[in-house]
Design a protein around this motif. Structure first.
Motif, short mmCIF file in Angstrom:
data_model
loop_
_atom_site.label_atom_id
_atom_site.label_comp_id
_atom_site.label_asym_id
_atom_site.label_seq_id
_atom_site.Cartn_x
_atom_site.Cartn_y
_atom_site.Cartn_z
N GLY A 1 -4.30 -0.80 -8.18
CA GLY A 1 -5.59 0.16 -7.90
C GLY A 1 -5.01 1.52 -7.67
N LEU B 1 0.75 -1.31 -0.01
CA LEU B 1 -0.02 0.03 -0.07
C LEU B 1 0.86 1.36 0.02
N VAL C 1 1.41 -0.64 -9.42
CA VAL C 1 0.38 -0.69 -8.78
C VAL C 1 -0.83 -1.12 -9.61
N ARG D 1 -4.23 -6.33 -3.21
CA ARG D 1 -3.33 -6.15 -4.23
C ARG D 1 -2.79 -4.74 -4.12
N THR E 1 -1.70 -1.27 -4.42
CA THR E 1 -2.62 -0.11 -4.35
C THR E 1 -1.84 1.36 -4.08
N LEU F 1 -9.98 -1.95 1.11
CA LEU F 1 -8.90 -2.24 0.01
C LEU F 1 -8.87 -3.59 -0.48
#
Length: 189
Positions: free
Chosen positions: A47, A6, A45, A133, A135, A130
């Motif tokens: 997302g 993240l 990323v 994946r 992000t 979330l």
């Protein structure tokens, strides 16, 4: 237990920088947007999420254009609501009241504003939503600090030890579970 990355990117410089811009929807400067796009360049990323405030969402849309990703808008990634202090420079706020807020933001929130624990709960809910994946969330300094509190167990004093200037990128390795946790894997400012 699986993990994912993240990335939390603070929006670039807005108009009216240097004031408490919580719920104020200050416009980003073109230099602020460019700094965010540059900082996100090369991130792997899948997302892209953003606060609904334009100082974050306009940068996210520019990043999405460069990475070929759609942007999901989530208001839970907003900055702390500073209530009556919103839009003011700290020099315009009573020093004693501001000091009480920094010392204990739950017991002494800004008048008509949000408490620290409410911000942490809001950001925790955004994190829980979330997908697992890699992000990127384009957000605000307060929301980034709330994520550190929620995921790393830092208290409100410890999160202020992190310098998060405009366009700062904080990268976390996040693990799901009953008590989600994270490890800081990068900080670029």
């Amino acid at each position: 237990m699986s993990s994912f990355t993240l990335h939390l990117l603070r929006h670039g410089e807005p108009e009216g920088a240097g004031r408490l811009l919580g719920r104020s929807d200050a416009r980003p400067t073109s230099a602020g947007i460019a700094a965010c796009v540059e900082r996100a360049c090369g991130l792997a990323v899948h997302g892209l999420i953003s606060s609904d405030l334009q100082r974050a969402s306009k940068a996210a849309r520019a990043i999405g254009g460069s990475l070929g990703l759609p942007v999901t808008i989530d208001p839970r990634w907003r900055e702390m609501d500073f209530g009556a202090w919103d839009g003011l420079a700290t020099t315009q706020i009573d020093n004693a009241a501001l000091g009480r807020f920094w010392t204990n933001p739950d017991a002494n929130p800004p008048p008509d504003g949000e408490t620290w624990s409410t911000l942490v709960k809001r950001v925790t809910a955004a994190i829980d939503a979330l997908p697992s994946r890699p992000t990127l969330a384009v957000t605000h300094g307060g929301a980034m600090r709330a994520a550190l509190a929620a995921l790393c167990g830092f208290d409100h004093r410890q999160v202020w030890a992190f310098d998060l200037p405009y366009a700062a990128l904080l990268s976390l390795k996040l693990w799901r579970g009953d008590a989600p946790s994270a490890q800081i894997i990068g900080l670029r400012s």
